[in-house]
Design a protein around this motif. Structure first.
Motif, mmCIF file in Angstrom:
data_model
loop_
_atom_site.group_PDB
_atom_site.id
_atom_site.type_symbol
_atom_site.label_atom_id
_atom_site.label_comp_id
_atom_site.label_asym_id
_atom_site.label_seq_id
_atom_site.Cartn_x
_atom_site.Cartn_y
_atom_site.Cartn_z
ATOM 1 N N PRO A 99 0.821 -1.157 -0.191
ATOM 2 C CA PRO A 99 -0.144 0.016 -0.120
ATOM 3 C C PRO A 99 0.822 1.326 -0.071
ATOM 4 N N SER A 100 2.261 1.280 0.030
ATOM 5 C CA SER A 100 2.850 2.240 0.273
ATOM 6 C C SER A 100 4.296 2.266 -0.407
ATOM 7 N N VAL A 101 4.818 3.378 -0.730
ATOM 8 C CA VAL A 101 6.345 3.506 -1.157
ATOM 9 C C VAL A 101 6.747 4.975 -0.586
ATOM 10 N N THR A 102 8.044 4.852 -0.110
ATOM 11 C CA THR A 102 8.847 5.810 0.334
ATOM 12 C C THR A 102 9.868 6.049 -0.702
ATOM 13 N N LEU A 103 10.044 7.702 -1.109
ATOM 14 C CA LEU A 103 10.707 7.935 -2.232
ATOM 15 C C LEU A 103 11.668 9.068 -1.683
ATOM 16 N N PRO A 104 13.005 8.940 -1.986
ATOM 17 C CA PRO A 104 13.868 10.186 -1.670
ATOM 18 C C PRO A 104 13.769 11.553 -2.336
ATOM 19 N N VAL A 105 14.058 12.499 -1.594
ATOM 20 C CA VAL A 105 13.793 13.886 -2.157
ATOM 21 C C VAL A 105 15.114 14.426 -2.025
ATOM 22 N N ARG A 106 15.711 15.187 -3.255
ATOM 23 C CA ARG A 106 16.963 15.636 -3.134
ATOM 24 C C ARG A 106 16.826 16.908 -3.936
#
Length: 141
Positions: A99-106
């Motif tokens: 149900p989810s994903v975690t994505l890096p932000v740069r």
């Protein structure tokens, strides 16, 4: 910095749909983050999220073919059948993908690879609108 917003996606047909742009448009605050994480959560049990190839539509069609083969609609052993032949298979597919994903932000953008995109995986023939919770956490620019 913490920021949370809700994104409701319009109904889409069964299949794997790129939604990277939808998420970016719904979250202009992304540009304010130097380093951080974006957590994307779908509030449904018959659709899921994943990250994969963003260029070739063949990949999305092959995903759909594979999952329909692995978890077929209308399997006689399913007990949960009141909501249609595609409902229980949709729940299983959603559990397999998650149900989810975690994505890096740069530097104010999602730090995805060149060929990566975020997919909405719609596992029902008529799933309806899908609601995502977008939670952004990071250090401001």
């Amino acid at each position: 910095m913490w920021h949370q917003t809700t994104l409701t996606l319009p109904p889409r047909p069964r299949g794997f749909h790129l939604i990277t742009r939808d998420v970016q448009v719904a979250l202009p605050e992304l540009r304010q983050v130097r380093t951080g994480l974006l957590h994307v959560w779908i509030q449904h049990t018959s659709a899921s999220l994943t990250v994969n190839e963003n260029a070739s539509p063949d990949v999305r069609r092959d995903f759909e073919r594979y999952f329909n083969h692995a978890v077929p609609d209308g399997w006689r052993a399913f007990e949960h059948t009141l909501e249609g032949d595609d409902d229980m298979p949709a729940h299983i597919k959603a559990s397999l993908l998650g149900p989810s994903v975690t994505l890096p932000v740069r530097h104010g953008a999602l730090a995805l690879g060149t060929w990566q995109g975020l997919y909405l995986c719609e596992h029902r023939d008529h799933g309806g609108p899908r609601t995502l919770i977008l939670t952004l956490h990071g250090e401001r620019t």
